[in-house]
Each structure stands twice: as structure tokens, then as C-alpha cells.
Write an enzyme that holds these catalytic residues in place. Structure first.
Site, PDB file in Angstrom:
ATOM      1  N   HIS A  78       0.620  -1.567   0.332  1.00  0.00           N
ATOM      2  CA  HIS A  78      -0.295  -0.066   0.065  1.00  0.00           C
ATOM      3  C   HIS A  78       1.045   1.030  -0.462  1.00  0.00           C
ATOM      4  CE1 HIS A  78      -3.938  -1.795   1.444  1.00  0.00           C
ATOM      5  NE2 HIS A  78      -3.423  -2.380   0.957  1.00  0.00           N
TER       6      HIS A  78
ATOM      7  N   TYR B 159       3.679   6.743  10.522  1.00  0.00           N
ATOM      8  CA  TYR B 159       3.006   4.655  10.026  1.00  0.00           C
ATOM      9  C   TYR B 159       3.830   3.552   9.414  1.00  0.00           C
ATOM     10  CZ  TYR B 159      -1.199   1.964   9.423  1.00  0.00           C
ATOM     11  OH  TYR B 159      -2.009   1.318   8.608  1.00  0.00           O
TER      12      TYR B 159
ATOM     13  N   TYR C  58      -8.919   4.639   7.682  1.00  0.00           N
ATOM     14  CA  TYR C  58      -9.595   5.074   9.289  1.00  0.00           C
ATOM     15  C   TYR C  58     -10.079   6.013   9.517  1.00  0.00           C
ATOM     16  CZ  TYR C  58      -4.494   2.410  10.836  1.00  0.00           C
ATOM     17  OH  TYR C  58      -4.140   1.757  10.962  1.00  0.00           O
TER      18      TYR C  58
ATOM     19  N   PRO D 123      -3.943  -0.389  19.305  1.00  0.00           N
ATOM     20  CA  PRO D 123      -3.945  -1.411  17.680  1.00  0.00           C
ATOM     21  C   PRO D 123      -4.157  -0.120  16.659  1.00  0.00           C
ATOM     22  CG  PRO D 123      -5.588  -2.320  18.887  1.00  0.00           C
ATOM     23  CD  PRO D 123      -5.071  -1.622  19.638  1.00  0.00           C
TER      24      PRO D 123
HETATM   25  C1  FAD Z   1      -6.078 -10.008  20.633  1.00  0.00           C
HETATM   26  C2  FAD Z   1      -5.153  -9.006  20.096  1.00  0.00           C
HETATM   27  C3  FAD Z   1      -5.635  -8.620  19.035  1.00  0.00           C
HETATM   28  C4  FAD Z   1      -5.020  -7.893  17.913  1.00  0.00           C
HETATM   29  N1  FAD Z   1      -4.523  -7.321  17.087  1.00  0.00           N
HETATM   30  C5  FAD Z   1      -3.731  -6.067  16.624  1.00  0.00           C
HETATM   31  C6  FAD Z   1      -4.592  -5.728  15.523  1.00  0.00           C
HETATM   32  O1  FAD Z   1      -4.951  -5.646  15.133  1.00  0.00           O
HETATM   33  N2  FAD Z   1      -3.211  -4.855  14.986  1.00  0.00           N
HETATM   34  C7  FAD Z   1      -2.343  -4.734  15.291  1.00  0.00           C
HETATM   35  O2  FAD Z   1      -1.644  -4.438  14.750  1.00  0.00           O
HETATM   36  N3  FAD Z   1      -1.505  -5.580  16.668  1.00  0.00           N
HETATM   37  C8  FAD Z   1      -2.698  -6.007  16.493  1.00  0.00           C
HETATM   38  N4  FAD Z   1      -2.782  -7.130  18.025  1.00  0.00           N
HETATM   39  C9  FAD Z   1      -1.062  -6.672  18.775  1.00  0.00           C
HETATM   40  C10 FAD Z   1       0.155  -7.848  17.772  1.00  0.00           C
HETATM   41  O3  FAD Z   1      -0.493  -8.712  17.488  1.00  0.00           O
HETATM   42  C11 FAD Z   1       1.467  -8.324  18.908  1.00  0.00           C
HETATM   43  O4  FAD Z   1       1.720  -6.872  19.528  1.00  0.00           O
HETATM   44  C12 FAD Z   1       2.464  -8.870  18.761  1.00  0.00           C
HETATM   45  O5  FAD Z   1       1.891 -10.060  19.042  1.00  0.00           O
HETATM   46  C13 FAD Z   1       3.416  -8.814  19.552  1.00  0.00           C
HETATM   47  O6  FAD Z   1       3.939 -10.252  19.136  1.00  0.00           O
HETATM   48  P1  FAD Z   1       4.895 -10.838  20.181  1.00  0.00           P
HETATM   49  O7  FAD Z   1       5.625 -12.266  19.461  1.00  0.00           O
HETATM   50  O8  FAD Z   1       5.513 -10.403  21.521  1.00  0.00           O
HETATM   51  O9  FAD Z   1       3.732 -11.380  21.163  1.00  0.00           O
HETATM   52  P2  FAD Z   1       2.401 -12.599  21.268  1.00  0.00           P
HETATM   53  O10 FAD Z   1       2.352 -12.638  19.345  1.00  0.00           O
HETATM   54  O11 FAD Z   1       1.401 -12.518  21.882  1.00  0.00           O
HETATM   55  O12 FAD Z   1       3.538 -14.145  21.226  1.00  0.00           O
HETATM   56  C14 FAD Z   1       4.113 -14.434  22.584  1.00  0.00           C
HETATM   57  C15 FAD Z   1       3.551 -16.050  22.721  1.00  0.00           C
HETATM   58  O13 FAD Z   1       3.884 -16.667  23.776  1.00  0.00           O
HETATM   59  C16 FAD Z   1       3.354 -17.463  24.384  1.00  0.00           C
HETATM   60  N5  FAD Z   1       3.242 -17.677  25.717  1.00  0.00           N
HETATM   61  C17 FAD Z   1       2.368 -17.423  26.712  1.00  0.00           C
HETATM   62  N6  FAD Z   1       2.965 -17.521  27.842  1.00  0.00           N
HETATM   63  C18 FAD Z   1       3.471 -18.389  27.452  1.00  0.00           C
HETATM   64  C19 FAD Z   1       4.258 -19.657  28.960  1.00  0.00           C
HETATM   65  N7  FAD Z   1       4.522 -18.966  29.990  1.00  0.00           N
HETATM   66  N8  FAD Z   1       5.125 -20.728  28.628  1.00  0.00           N
HETATM   67  C20 FAD Z   1       5.028 -20.359  27.017  1.00  0.00           C
HETATM   68  N9  FAD Z   1       4.839 -20.190  25.964  1.00  0.00           N
HETATM   69  C21 FAD Z   1       3.671 -18.331  26.380  1.00  0.00           C
HETATM   70  C22 FAD Z   1       1.513 -17.290  23.394  1.00  0.00           C
HETATM   71  O14 FAD Z   1       0.986 -18.297  23.424  1.00  0.00           O
HETATM   72  C23 FAD Z   1       2.497 -16.561  22.415  1.00  0.00           C
HETATM   73  O15 FAD Z   1       2.356 -17.519  21.023  1.00  0.00           O
HETATM   74  C24 FAD Z   1      -2.923  -7.470  18.880  1.00  0.00           C
HETATM   75  C25 FAD Z   1      -3.163  -8.554  19.456  1.00  0.00           C
HETATM   76  C26 FAD Z   1      -3.511  -9.435  20.650  1.00  0.00           C
HETATM   77  C27 FAD Z   1      -3.150  -9.990  21.823  1.00  0.00           C
END
Ligand code: FAD
Length: 394
Positions: A75, A388, A204, A296
Site C-alpha cells: 500500500h 506509520y 481510518y 492497535p
Molecule cells: C487479541 C489481540 C489482537 C490484536 N490485534 C491487533 C491488530 O489488529 N493490529 C495490530 O497492529 N496489532 C494487534 N495486536 C498486537 C500484535 O498482535 C502483537 O503486538 C504481537 O503479537 C506481538 O508479538 P509477540 O511475539 O511479542 O507476542 P505474542 O504474539 O503475544 O506471542 C507470545 C507467545 O507466547 C506464548 N506464551 C504466553 N505465555 C507463555 C508461557 N507461559 N509459556 C510458553 N509460551 C507462552 C503465547 O501463546 C504466544 O504464542 C493484537 C494483539 C492481541 C493480543
């Protein structure tokens, strides 16, 4: 309890943990990734979908961007819609040609898991009772249960990539971390629908009834969000009500029509800003949502998680290569500069676009003025655009 050994123990197979494991492998550094959920679950968890320019480059350069380049939707702009009219912000014109790519987080996760497994990487799904120990020692450990057996994984360092609800952040002794937080008085009701997007770019939308966002995941899948109450009951939102409300908020004076189709996913996303400082304690390094959350609205959570582990991967590579500790010691400060820039941008977008409780007319007029300015001043539009698409260096 069976004892095992690796160089970097990674808790969490989200974007942060998987990208880190992949980057380390490219440097010849061994890691084990422990994930509480099943592979099936993490590969189908619908979350973010907007990749910054720098995130795409990193994935491509790391050799995991082939499908992303083929299927991702590039985009060059986005629309801010308010007062019944749309205003395009031409991101690429304002940022020396930088763009964003729409590609679902679950697709990024699938690509990374496939790449790690193809390369013989050690990913353990459905690991339970995960806990971390001996952080102050030279051999910190992760204890967990996998395949019915208790295990003790000795590591050089541990990366806490286990998201906001993980265990790593809480394993840091009390008094070490300072937390900075803001709760917003609203949430997003998000849907994924099997229908072609009704516009080519993200919209948006600021509306008197609340914010709405038109986004997409592919040419056949539309992602839409509505501002709702933080404790909204999903059962109160049958599909027809969702489509009606979206159409009302996204309507324009020139008759915009939103296409509808079967809803295949529905959920509430809370809105929160959160940061802990520092991102490290002894031999435990926090990355991604484990250390910070953004609302988000700025589409930054996944991108910030990737930015953290890029810094951590480079620091660990330098340490293993030569014993140099400078980059590791600077890890938290280096990441926090970007984290706070992104926090501000996400807060600013949220503030500008949502309806706040109490319907303060003064607030609403300030929002309109800000929107009019951002869509009429090249300087103001550039501020939005460069944040952005993602700042190269912060
Ligand atoms: C419900 C939701 C919706 C979202 N929607 C958007 C959106 O629409 N747009 C946007 O820009 N961002 C969105 N986000 C934000 C974005 O998805 C996150 O910032 C991103 O996933 C961060 O990546 P991460 O690897 O840090 O954490 P995560 O993706 O949360 O990964 C963490 C991992 O650790 C695992 N875990 C947790 N506890 C344990 C444990 N005790 N032992 C082993 N494994 C464990 C979890 O299962 C998960 O797989 C959303 C987040 C959430 C929670």
C-alpha cells in the site's frame, strides 16, 4: 527431570520469539523455543496485519519473505475519513518511496515456523508449567513440561518473548521494573469477513458514533473494526448489527457502500498503552508484548516486537562472536527509544480518532481541527506518514 542445554532459551512462539530464533540461527547460534499453545493454534490466531517497510525488509533479507512478497498487498497510501469525506495520505510520496504491506500476522508466523522446522530448529509446542530460574547466574534455566516429562533447559541467556500475559516479566524481582500504563475507555470489536475489500487501502474513520477501521488481509478477506465499550458483550452484536453499524460509520456524502459477507472471526481487542523499563534483568531479556503494549490504532505491535528482536539478535551475535557486551548492555536503552516513539504515535492516532466518554464537544472540535490539519498540511501529513511506515532509525 531431564536436563538439556542450549545457547538461547526463548519463551513464546509469537512473532518476537520466532524471528529471534531465526535471526540467531542465521548467525549459527542455537536456540530452543517453548510455546504454551499448539502449532495449529498459533498459526491461526488472527491479530495484526500491517507490516512496516523495515519489517518487510528484515523478513526478506532473512530469507523468510518469499510468500510475503508474492501474496502481501503493498500500500502506498491510506485514507483518513471524517465529516462524510475521505482524505488520502500518500505515504510513499511523503517518505521517499516507503510503503506498508498488508500480510496477516498468522501468515508471518506460519512462514517462520516452516523456516525453523525446515532448518532443523527446535520448537516445542504445548509446553506447560513453564518457569524461569537462576537469572543472576551464568546458566539460567527454563523448567517446563513437554510430552509428559519435566525438563530443565540450561541456557546462556533467556529471551522472554511470551506476550503480555506471559511469565517472564513477572519472574523479574520486585522493584527492578518500572511500569508505565494507560487504559483507554474503549475497545475494538474486530471481524474478519469473506468478502473483497470495499476500498483498495485502509480507511481510518472518525465518526460521531465512534471510530471505525476498514482494513483487509487479502483480496478476498476484509478486516473491519468498530470502537466499542471495553466490556462489550459480543452476543449483543449479531452479524446484521455489525454490518449496519460499520456502514453507518463509514458512510460518505458520495455514497460509499461497504460490501458484506460471511464473518469468519469475531473478537474484542482491548486498548492499552504499557511499557516496562528496563527491558532486561541479569540474563533475561524481554522483547515484544512481554515488555510493551500499544493500542492497535498505529498498527505497531508486531512491528515493535520485530524491531526489539532485531536489536537483541545483533547484540547476541556480537557477544557470541567476540565476547563484546556493549550491545547487550545497551539493549534496553536502544529499544526504548523506538518503543516510546511508537507509544506516542499510537496514543496520538488513538486520541485523534476515537470518541471519548462524556462526548466533550471541546474534545471533538480539537479532533476535527487536528484531522483537517493532518490532511491539508504536508508537514503534518509527513509526521503521520513517516511514523506509520516506520522510522528507519530512532
Ligand atoms: C487479541 C489481540 C489482537 C490484536 N490485534 C491487533 C491488530 O489488529 N493490529 C495490530 O497492529 N496489532 C494487534 N495486536 C498486537 C500484535 O498482535 C502483537 O503486538 C504481537 O503479537 C506481538 O508479538 P509477540 O511475539 O511479542 O507476542 P505474542 O504474539 O503475544 O506471542 C507470545 C507467545 O507466547 C506464548 N506464551 C504466553 N505465555 C507463555 C508461557 N507461559 N509459556 C510458553 N509460551 C507462552 C503465547 O501463546 C504466544 O504464542 C493484537 C494483539 C492481541 C493480543
Amino acid at each position: 527431570m531431564s536436563a538439556e542445554r542450549t545457547q538461547v532459551g526463548i519463551v513464546g512462539a509469537g512473532p518476537a520469539g520466532l524471528v529471534l530464533s531465526h535471526l540467531l540461527a542465521l548467525e549459527g547460534i542455537e536456540s530452543v523455543v517453548l510455546e504454551a499453545r499448539s502449532r495449529e493454534y498459533v498459526e491461526h490466531r488472527v491479530r495484526a496485519g500491517v507490516l512496516e517497510h523495515g519489517t518487510v525488509e528484515l523478513l526478506r533479507e532473512a530469507g523468510v519473505g518469499e510468500r510475503l512478497q508474492r501474496e502481501g498487498l503493498v500500500h502506498h497510501g491510506l485514507e483518513l475519513r471524517f465529516g462524510g469525506a475521505g482524505h488520502r495520505i500518500v505515504l510513499s510520496d511523503l517518505t521517499d518511496g516507503r510503503t506498508i504491506t498488508v500480510y496477516g500476522q498468522q501468515e508471518v508466523v506460519k512462514d517462520l515456523i516452516a523456516a525453523r522446522l525446515d532448518a532443523g530448529g527446535d520448537l516445542r509446542f504445548e509446553a506447560s508449567a513453564v518457569s524461569v530460574h537462576g537469572l543472576d547466574s551464568e546458566r539460567p534455566a527454563i523448567r517446563f513440561t513437554h510430552d509428559g516429562a519435566e525438563r530443565d533447559l540450561r541456557c546462556d541467556v533467556i529471551a522472554g518473548c511470551d506476550g503480555f500475559h506471559g511469565i517472564c516479566r513477572d519472574a523479574i524481582p520486585a522493584g527492578v521494573l518500572a511500569a508505565y500504563e494507560r487504559e483507554y475507555p474503549f475497545a475494538w470489536l474486530g471481524i474478519l469477513a469473506e468478502v473483497a475489500p470495499s476500498a483498495e487501502e485502509l480507511i481510518y474513520c472518525h465518526h460521531d458514533r465512534g471510530f471505525a477501521l476498514h482494513s483487509m488481509r487479502s483480496p478476498k478477506l476484509t478486516r473491519l473494526y468498530l470502537q466499542c465499550e471495553p466490556d462489550e458483550d459480543l452476543d449483543a452484536w449479531p452479524d446484521e448489527r455489525i454490518w449496519e453499524e460499520l456502514q453507518t460509520r463509514l458512510a460518505t456524502d458520495d455514497g460509499f457502500r461497504l460490501g458484506s459477507g460471511p464473518i469468519v472471526e469475531k473478537g474484542i481487542t482491548p486498548m492499552r498503552s504499557f511499557v516496562v523499563e528496563p527491558l532486561q534483568h541479569a540474563r533475561l531479556y524481554l522483547a515484544g508484548d512481554a515488555a510493551h503494549i500499544v493500542p492497535p490504532t498505529g498498527a505497531k505491535g508486531l512491528n515493535l516486537a520485530v524491531a526489539d528482536v532485531r536489536v537483541l539478535g545483533e547484540a547476541l551475535a556480537a557477544w557470541y562472536r567476540s565476547g563484546a557486551t556493549e550491545l547487550l548492555q545497551a539493549y534496553s536503552d536502544t529499544c526504548l527509544r523506538r518503543v516510546w516513539r511508537v507509544q506516542h504515535f499510537s496514543w496520538w492516532m488513538t486520541q485523534m480518532l476515537h470518541r471519548f466518554a462524556g462526548d466533550d464537544p471541546f474534545e471533538a472540535r480539537l479532533q476535527r481541527s487536528q484531522l483537517a490539519y493532518v490532511t491539508s498540511s504536508r508537514a503534518a501529513a509527513t509526521t503521520l506518514a513517516e511514523n506509520y511506515v516506520g522510522l528507519a532509525r530512532v
